[in-house]
Design a protein around this motif. Structure first.
Motif, mmCIF file in Angstrom:
data_model
loop_
_atom_site.group_PDB
_atom_site.id
_atom_site.type_symbol
_atom_site.label_atom_id
_atom_site.label_comp_id
_atom_site.label_asym_id
_atom_site.label_seq_id
_atom_site.Cartn_x
_atom_site.Cartn_y
_atom_site.Cartn_z
ATOM 1 N N ALA A 246 -34.797 5.013 23.383
ATOM 2 C CA ALA A 246 -36.176 5.490 23.516
ATOM 3 C C ALA A 246 -37.157 4.328 23.605
ATOM 4 O O ALA A 246 -38.173 4.409 24.309
ATOM 5 C CB ALA A 246 -36.530 6.398 22.334
ATOM 6 N N LEU B 280 -40.616 4.901 16.725
ATOM 7 C CA LEU B 280 -39.913 5.510 17.850
ATOM 8 C C LEU B 280 -38.418 5.217 17.780
ATOM 9 O O LEU B 280 -37.585 6.099 18.016
ATOM 10 C CB LEU B 280 -40.502 4.981 19.162
ATOM 11 C CG LEU B 280 -39.942 5.561 20.456
ATOM 12 C CD1 LEU B 280 -40.208 7.054 20.527
ATOM 13 C CD2 LEU B 280 -40.559 4.853 21.663
ATOM 14 N N ARG B 281 -38.061 3.993 17.446
ATOM 15 C CA ARG B 281 -36.640 3.625 17.327
ATOM 16 C C ARG B 281 -35.989 4.411 16.193
ATOM 17 O O ARG B 281 -34.852 4.883 16.310
ATOM 18 C CB ARG B 281 -36.513 2.122 17.075
ATOM 19 C CG ARG B 281 -35.075 1.658 16.811
ATOM 20 C CD ARG B 281 -35.018 0.133 16.690
ATOM 21 N NE ARG B 281 -33.666 -0.310 16.398
ATOM 22 C CZ ARG B 281 -33.214 -0.591 15.182
ATOM 23 N NH1 ARG B 281 -34.024 -0.463 14.122
ATOM 24 N NH2 ARG B 281 -31.968 -0.974 14.995
ATOM 25 N N ALA C 68 -36.898 7.319 15.017
ATOM 26 C CA ALA C 68 -36.841 8.747 15.303
ATOM 27 C C ALA C 68 -35.906 9.090 16.456
ATOM 28 O O ALA C 68 -35.180 10.096 16.408
ATOM 29 C CB ALA C 68 -38.243 9.273 15.603
ATOM 30 N N LYS C 69 -35.869 8.246 17.492
ATOM 31 C CA LYS C 69 -35.143 8.620 18.704
ATOM 32 C C LYS C 69 -34.120 7.595 19.181
ATOM 33 O O LYS C 69 -33.483 7.804 20.226
ATOM 34 C CB LYS C 69 -36.146 8.902 19.828
ATOM 35 C CG LYS C 69 -37.112 10.043 19.490
ATOM 36 C CD LYS C 69 -38.009 10.385 20.679
ATOM 37 C CE LYS C 69 -38.935 11.555 20.346
ATOM 38 N NZ LYS C 69 -39.811 11.926 21.484
ATOM 39 N N GLY C 70 -33.996 6.477 18.462
ATOM 40 C CA GLY C 70 -32.951 5.526 18.807
ATOM 41 C C GLY C 70 -33.401 4.400 19.727
ATOM 42 O O GLY C 70 -34.527 4.389 20.239
#
Length: 640
Positions: free
Chosen positions: A361, A353-354, A356-358
């Motif tokens: 997120a 998640l980090r 892919a979306k920073g």
């Protein structure tokens, strides 16, 4: 012959290491008043804090299980170390070089087993870190980079690399003086055909530290396709490493967990790294096992286990993640803290998640959490056919106990209403009554002592905080005392003053005989103080309490000395000479009154026997004591 640690060095270690700093590595401490601190006892399971620490005296005592002692006793009992191992560990933390007597010091031969294993892991961790810079470790560095971790992140978490050869680490540790037996016992090496070989080879390495920050094991991630081992390989069970009692990242997260009263439980090493780098610095993970009883105890002590704290579990949204969440819910009632779940979107873990979306997120994932009971409720209801009467009844039978176990009564009521809506039952009050009935039965089972221990514990929490005396379980534990006896309470208070504030009660206290303490255990403590030189000897001497404890004839009396030295004084104002005088006078009056009663009985017996001369002598002594008693009551401490 093993070398004995120099006595002066032992004393230097005790003086140099603050007990509150050491204890706070294991549990959260809060102000208990009077300069003392308190927290949940690490030696027994409790809901209300009865474990007290006195930084000024260097002592701790639990008023629930009666464990007590100084900083050395704490480490010995909690980590199961020998005296020498404990002194060596504390000396290392304090930067004190120890001297050994009786033939000098040979490290490999004379250090304790646990100390040697910890040192081997410390050396191994540094070895792996250095190997991460080698050309062979390029595959490991690429793995980290692909997951958004740079060199600084790897250094912060101590990530390293184990060379692919058979015995690189084994030969290195042998060169540092470690024996083959120690290497096998530590789990760093394993038996090969021609002797020990490295357990971890060609893998990315995460050091697993205990709550005190010592490396006790490793988690190793597979990197190459020709590696036939499991994806993750952890240290086997050893004297240092028990996977059910360690949490990866706890050494980095513990202060934030205690500060924010929240812990975030993730599933892997890279997830912990991703969360911390994204600002969620309360993230921890289990090490190759499900979240269980041992992990709960660690978190409860850090969270102080109050209803305002929270444990957030993160799981993938797939079937395996949902199964893990329901397994976690089974342990929900072992926390006083609220439990929640954060389901990662699209099956991504926090690391993905980090990437892919920073960072934001990851933080948002934790903030979007749902109460774990609500998640479990939906999972249970989804298993039934709600289009039929039988299905709705079955769903209610399975779901109602979940709602009944919700700790907060207002949330419990709202959830019962919500459950009625989920099931399509129009008679909402029927569901509310059903849940309420189950909750009452659970409480009654708890009160009756039937398999409702957690319910009973919650009922105890609702009854309010316990005083140290109230926290003590029923039945004799240590010296038997009737603490409700006013005479005994005052004797106890006077002994506490003699141990905690000897300047306020000396020299008068030293003139008191052991026979002035009507409770035998208190009379024994009085003799210990006398044998240690008396309360007067405490002036300007910081070894006073140690001397009193050393004078105790056995562990039971020594524990009582510790307890009295730590227990808060029963005064709302600061203890002063007037307060100390009141205790001195009350104890002396009680002793005088007891002697008067004895003499009156003796005089009557002598008179009945016709011994008039003996009776007259006793009556003379009786008159003197009666006058002294009157003077004490009128003049107080001035008459002592």
């Amino acid at each position: 012959m093993a070398g004995r640690i120099n006595d002066d060095d032992v004393k230097a270690v005790r003086d140099a290491v603050p007990i509150d700093a050491v204890v706070s590595e294991y549990l959260q401490l809060r102000n208990a008043g009077g300069g003392n601190l308190k927290g949940l006892c690490p030696f027994h399971d409790e809901k209300s804090p009865s474990f007290h620490v006195s930084p000024a005296k260097g002592l701790y005592h639990c008023f629930g299980c009666q464990e007590g002692g100084d900083v050395v006793d704490f480490i010995m009992k909690l980590d199961h170390l020998s005296f020498a191992e404990t002194i060596e560990r504390l000396a290392s933390q304090a930067g004190i070089t120890l001297r050994y007597e009786e033939g000098g010091y040979t490290p490999g031969r004379q250090q304790g087993e646990r100390t040697r294993l910890v040192e081997a892991h410390k050396v191994a961790a540094q070895f792996y870190i250095e190997q991460l810079d080698s050309p062979e470790a390029e595959i490991g560095r690429a793995f980290l980079a692909e997951r958004g971790f740079d060199q600084a992140a790897a250094q912060h978490f101590g990530v390293g690399y184990s060379p692919a050869g058979w015995d690189h680490l084994t030969r290195f540790l042998r060169g540092r003086g470690f024996s083959d037996q120690e290497l096998i016992l530590s789990g760093l090496s394993q038996d090969g055909r021609r002797g020990p070989i490295d357990r971890f080879r060609g893998r990315l390495m995460w050091p697993i530290r205990d709550i005190a920050g010592e490396v006790v094991g490793f988690g190793a991630r597979k990197l190459r396709d020709d590696d036939n081992g499991p994806k993750y390989l952890n240290t086997p069970e050893t004297p240092l490493y028990r996977k059910s009692h360690v949490l990866y990242g706890i050494d980095l997260a513990k202060k934030e967990i205690a500060k924010g009263s929240r812990a975030v439980v993730v599933e892997g090493y890279t997830d912990v790294m991703a969360c911390h780098l994204a600002g969620v610095r309360t993230a921890i993970a289990t090490c190759g096992t499900s979240f269980g009883e041992g992990h709960i105890k660690i978190l409860r002590r850090l969270l102080m286990d109050n209803s305002g704290s929270e444990v957030v579990f993160t799981f993938d949204g797939d079937a395996a993640g949902q199964k893990a969440a329901l397994r976690a819910f089974e342990d929900d009632q072992k926390f006083a803290a609220q439990t929640s779940i954060a389901i990662t979107p699209g099956g991504m873990d926090p690391c993905d998640l980090r990437l892919a979306k920073g960072d934001a997120a990851v933080a948002d994932l934790v903030e979007s959490r749902t109460p774990l009971f609500e998640f479990a409720l939906r999972q249970v209801v989804a298993r039934h056919n709600l289009d039929t009467t039988v299905g709705r009844a079955a769903a209610l039978d399975e779901a109602a106990p979940i709602v009944a176990n919700i700790k907060n009564s207002s949330i419990q009521h709202e959830s019962a209403v919500q459950l009625a809506g989920m099931l399509g039952i129009l008679d909402t009050q029927f569901v509310v009554r059903r849940v309420g009935q189950l909750a009452r039965w659970a409480r009654e089972r708890g009160r009756d002592g039937h398999h409702g221990r957690d319910d009973a514990a919650r009922a105890g929490r609702r009854a309010g905080p316990q005083t140290p005396e109230a926290a003590r379980p029923p039945g004799p534990r240590g010296p038997a005392l009737n603490l409700r006896s006013p005479a005994h309470r005052v004797e106890r208070e006077l002994l506490k003053l003699a141990l905690q504030r000897p300047d306020l009660v000396s020299p008068a206290f030293d003139a008191y005989g052991a026979d002035e303490f009507t409770a035998p255990p208190y009379a024994t403590v009085r003799r210990c103080i006398e044998d240690a030189g008396g309360a007067m000897s405490a002036a300007g001497d910081n070894t006073y309490l140690s001397r009193v404890r050393a004078a105790a004839p056995d562990d039971t009396v020594r524990a009582m000395v510790t307890e009295l030295a730590v227990e808060p004084l029963h005064t709302r104002r600061d203890a002063d000479e007037a307060y100390a005088g009141e205790q001195l006078v009350t104890v002396r009056i009680a002793a005088v009154d007891a002697r008067i009663a004895d003499l009156e009985g003796s005089a009557r017996r002598l008179e009945a026997q016709g011994d008039h001369a003996g009776s007259a002598a006793v009556l003379q002594e009786l008159w003197v004591l009666q006058q002294y008693g009157k003077t004490l009551r009128v003049r107080g401490a001035a008459a002592l």
